[in-house]
Design an enzyme around this catalytic site. Sequence first.
Site, PDB file in Angstrom:
ATOM      1  CE1 TYR A 111      17.284  21.510 -23.049  1.00  0.00           C
ATOM      2  CE2 TYR A 111      19.195  20.344 -22.112  1.00  0.00           C
ATOM      3  CZ  TYR A 111      18.004  21.009 -22.076  1.00  0.00           C
ATOM      4  OH  TYR A 111      17.221  21.028 -21.060  1.00  0.00           O
ATOM      5  NE  ARG A 143      19.016  20.641 -16.309  1.00  0.00           N
ATOM      6  CZ  ARG A 143      18.977  20.498 -17.290  1.00  0.00           C
ATOM      7  NH1 ARG A 143      18.292  19.793 -18.025  1.00  0.00           N
ATOM      8  NH2 ARG A 143      19.681  21.681 -18.254  1.00  0.00           N
ATOM      9  CG  HIS A 183      16.351  24.538 -16.910  1.00  0.00           C
ATOM     10  ND1 HIS A 183      17.390  24.767 -16.076  1.00  0.00           N
ATOM     11  CD2 HIS A 183      15.616  25.604 -17.156  1.00  0.00           C
ATOM     12  CE1 HIS A 183      17.121  26.184 -15.645  1.00  0.00           C
ATOM     13  NE2 HIS A 183      15.910  26.652 -16.327  1.00  0.00           N
TER      14      HIS A 183
END
Lengths: 360, 330
Positions: A269, A256, A260
Amino acid sequence: MFNQWESEWVQYITPEGEITPTGEKVWDEKSTEEKLRFYRWMTFIRLFDRKMVVLQRQGRIGTYAPLEGQEAAQVGSALALKQEDWVFPSYRDHGVAMIVGMPLTQIILYWAGRVEGCKPPEGVRIMPPAVPIATQIPHAVGAAWGSKLRKENSVAVAYFGDGATSEGDFHEACNFAGVFQLPAILFCQNNGYAISVPFTRQSASKTVAQKASAYNFPGICVDGNDVLAVFEVMKQAVERARQGEGPTLIEAVTYRKGAHTTADDATRYRPFDEVEEWINKRDPLIRYITLLKNEGLLTEQEERDWEENAKQKIEQAVKEAEAIPPKPSTHLFAHVYAKLPPALEKQKEELLKKEGTYHA
Amino acid sequence: MSTKRVITYAEAINEALREEMKADPNVILLGEDIGAYGGVFKVTKGLLDEFGSDRVIDTPISETGFTGAGIGAAMTGMKPVVEIMWVDFTLVAMDQILNQAAKMTYMSGGQTKVPLVIRTQGGGGRGNAAQHSQSLETMFAHVPGLKVVVPSTPYDAKGLLKSSIREECPVIFIEHKMLYNQKGEVPSEEYFIPLGQADIKREGKDVTIVSLSRMVHFCLDAARELQNEGIEAEVIDLRTLVPLDLELVKKSVQKTHRLVIVHEATRSYGWGAEVAARIQEEAFDELDAPVLRVGAEDVPIPYNLNLEKEMLPQVRDIVDAARNALYLSV
């Protein structure tokens, strides 16, 4: 990075937009129309996704789960399905939803917090997005089982991510599908992260696909950013299921590009180099456009025309969705029970008395 | 002409399943050991032979898996009756039950019905210890979207199960392990009992005792003891927690002005608290005494049979509570 998959996956189009030796036959057998259809859907979905992120930023819809980067996995898999097949999506699968027939206005309504957005038109067999992780996988298996008992020809597909493979629901569903040899496809879009947790922390397995061997059905790994490979792998799995040969686990390795959801910041992250590589070198749409142009199937002008056409359709859908008046507050009670139990009927009457207090 | 027969609670449930499976080919059973073995309490005995392994399906030991599969099958046109061997085991499938089955119709804007029955059994009295004896009906009643049935007699069990299978929403049908061999009259003709209708199991004018499942029988025993003292207790069996037939309880309280609630579940936060609250909200002026509750002690259920008896409500406790409600010295 991601080397563990590359040794085993099915890939027909390289990140550079070239057809691999194994892909040549597959590619040559596709009509121009089929080839363009992949492109059109991927472009359309990407533009829709970008528009949705903007709508969220403008406060016109709620928290949204962007799918940019996963277009090939969704387009390739969904186009291999037929009208009679059941789809059990997760929250990031609205690309799949629109391909199987969910109107854009419904998808927009859903993300605007309107439950009526879940309802597909008659004959479109897609369930509401499952937001808790992996819960839809046993449902798909149950639907497959129902269709087997009724001797129907339909298959059921569960869409889920890599994080879902750590849940008990996934394993129980795989076990069930394997024991009863059900016409189910377990389609995992492994985008490398479950929110912030990388796949290496999700599982000690080298791949998701290998988990299928424990349940004694095929597990196939595919380059999830290669729309042609995903389509072919899915098509074969669907055919196997339809012929009574049982379930398949498909792992489409993808990424992606964004966060998220619109509520998190993915730069916290994910390593910068990794993100750069996926965005700049492995993008599913760019590689496909490169291929089409090299093959003389798409011009700059046609590309601009299609984008313009897509944007207009999307704008129109947003306009239509936003023009649909909200339901009254008592809609709260609409689908809890077919007939309201007395206690709930009383609560509804109480709400009616204060109608309009919180709800415009 | 109605022909009455005497059959057991387990046989009555078996008949309900058989009749509904005959009536509708989409009714299928799934669960652990329900096929050749006939279920650990023999409720599904003979059904595999009659309907075959496509409709009576022994599943892996996988409550989340087969409950979820049942939900998926229900969403797409089947009418599965899932057997979860012990109500205590529903806890491992609770996400599928409370987050999925209960909410699916609502969250799909009415797109998807979930005509699913989860049959299970609970309750103590058999020395099955803390993880095989619980009364968890309130947990299901607390979450909107489910209906909850807790029958006490063979007649009720059959009529309520047949209605449950014809519901459009998920129904949690909780049998009691100590009732399976209990006998009762059941007509041979087909009948249905609608969900949401409580039943007066014994009429009386002095005190209302509300209960369900096995405790109904304890209440009836208590009523007989009270009768020896000249006290006429009215025993109401709620039969279903959702929908809750509060009207019948209210009507009874309007007559007796005293209410005792008896459940086998632990006392605190049980459904008794809900009934008590609703009665004081809606019939406060009718009450001549505080509403009293009899329930299990708030401890896990012991394995030791003597301790289990201490912990669960007994007939004596119900008699005492009724006398208390009448301000008679205990």
